[in-house]
Design an enzyme around this catalytic site. Structure first.
Site, PDB file in Angstrom:
ATOM      1  CB  THR A  49       0.814 -36.696-109.953  1.00  0.00           C
ATOM      2  OG1 THR A  49       1.529 -37.334-110.313  1.00  0.00           O
ATOM      3  CG2 THR A  49       0.745 -36.337-108.674  1.00  0.00           C
ATOM      4  CB  CYS A 291       6.993 -38.098-113.280  1.00  0.00           C
ATOM      5  SG  CYS A 291       6.367 -39.107-114.121  1.00  0.00           S
TER       6      CYS A 291
END
Length: 351
Positions: A49, A291
């Site tokens: 990320t 996620c």
């Protein structure tokens, strides 16, 4: 485990610092080798990320263009980006991409994932990169789901930046990397130190990075097992379809997928119910992205592919790993059968 026992800061010049620095350099070389680049092109981050965020904010561009099926870490970091559409099979619409990139502002940043995290569909990143370069744009790819499942060659892909994550290849959580072209200008987004060649400040997570390096070596070796994993995946797919028949829809079945991913929708049963039922049977699967902080919701990926909310909200992602066995496939199929028969029995009783 050995690295966790070391106390040296890799930025320190004393002996303990030099030992930590050596371990860091060795791990950087392993990650670089997995992607076919030089060690100096690897920037360690706190995960995939952060690496995506660093690319999208650190590469100067007047406009960002991404696909409509990207991971949330790309979509959330480019809310005003133009989105490339996809066909119902999950592949980027190359004709539409050509038209959009032709009209995009010169020097734009194009970000398209190499493998979709929900469907496993492999995107034609090299083809899109060639189109992007033809119109003077830069190219980034999120290759988090590709590592350990496909051979990755940074230069063959023709990209300027590429994202990796350790835990997707069996390494520790909370470690990732952004790989960049040698001459790419990248503005650090995390400041306060000169680490990572002034591209990402903060004392490096030596133990996590060492684990990343080791996982990178093992992931390259695991590519040899992809045919065996694909055979297990295909066997599971056939068995689930045999159980549910026309009530099941396999997503991306007719286009190239990575060997470990099966996305299948059981129409009429929402994803949350399926995940809970499979979990009670000892089988861990996901609905949508894994996620999303425990949220179970209709997949934006499947919606972008043109599927109805009913299908998008009932799709499961089933992932296989390097140690998945035929026994695991049997267990998953039986858990699915139990779920399917129970739901249909309840519907019959209600009727």
């Amino acid at each position: 485990m050995e690295a966790m026992e070391r106390t040296g800061n890799p930025s320190s010049v004393h002996r303990y610092g030099r030992i930590a620095r050596r371990a860091l350099d060795e791990a950087r070389a392993c990650v670089a080798a997995m992607a076919g680049v030089k060690p100096a092109q690897v920037i360690f981050t706190g995960g995939g990320t952060e690496a995506n965020s660093l690319a999208l904010h650190g590469i100067a561009a007047p406009q960002i263009v991404t696909s409509s099926i990207e991971h949330d870490s790309v979509l959330a970091n480019s809310p005003r980006a133009q989105r490339l559409p996809v066909h119902q099979n999950g592949l980027i619409d190359l004709a539409a991409a050509e038209e959009i990139l032709k009209n995009a502002a010169a020097g734009s940043l194009v970000s398209v994932m190499l493998v979709n995290n929900e469907t496993g569909v492999i995107q034609p990143v090299a083809d899109i990169a060639r189109v992007a370069k033809r119109y003077g744009h830069k190219m980034h790819t999120d290759a988090v789901q590709a590592a350990g499942r496909l051979p990755i060659d940074f230069n063959t892909l023709g990209v300027d930046a590429l994202t990796l994550s350790a835990h997707k290849i069996g390494g520790p959580q909370g470690v990732g990397a952004l790989i960049v072209a040698e001459k790419l200008v990248l503005q650090a987004q995390q400041r306060g130190g000169g680490q990572e060649m002034n591209r990402r400040a903060g004392t490096e997570n030596v133990a996590g990075i060492v684990g990343f390096g080791t996982a990178s070596q093992l992931a390259v070796d695991d590519l040899r097992n992809s045919l065996e994993i694909a055979a297990l995946r295909d066997d599971l797919q056939q068995r689930l379809l045999a159980i549910a028949g026309e009530d099941a829809v396999v997503i991306g079945a007719d286009v190239p997928r990575v060997a470990n991913t099966l996305n299948i929708a059981l129409c009429g049963i929402n994803g949350e119910t399926q995940v809970a039922s499979m979990d009670l049977s000892g089988v861990a699967v996901s609905a949508g992205s894994a996620c999303s902080s425990g949220k179970v919701k209709a997949s934006h990926v499947l919606r972008a592919m043109g599927y109805t909310d009913a299908i998008a909200g009932s799709a499961l992602r089933i992932s296989l790993g390097w140690n998945t066995s035929a026994e695991d496939i049997n267990r998953c199929a039986e858990a699915w059968r139990t779920l399917y028969e129970r739901v249909h029995r309840q519907k019959s009783q209600a009727a």
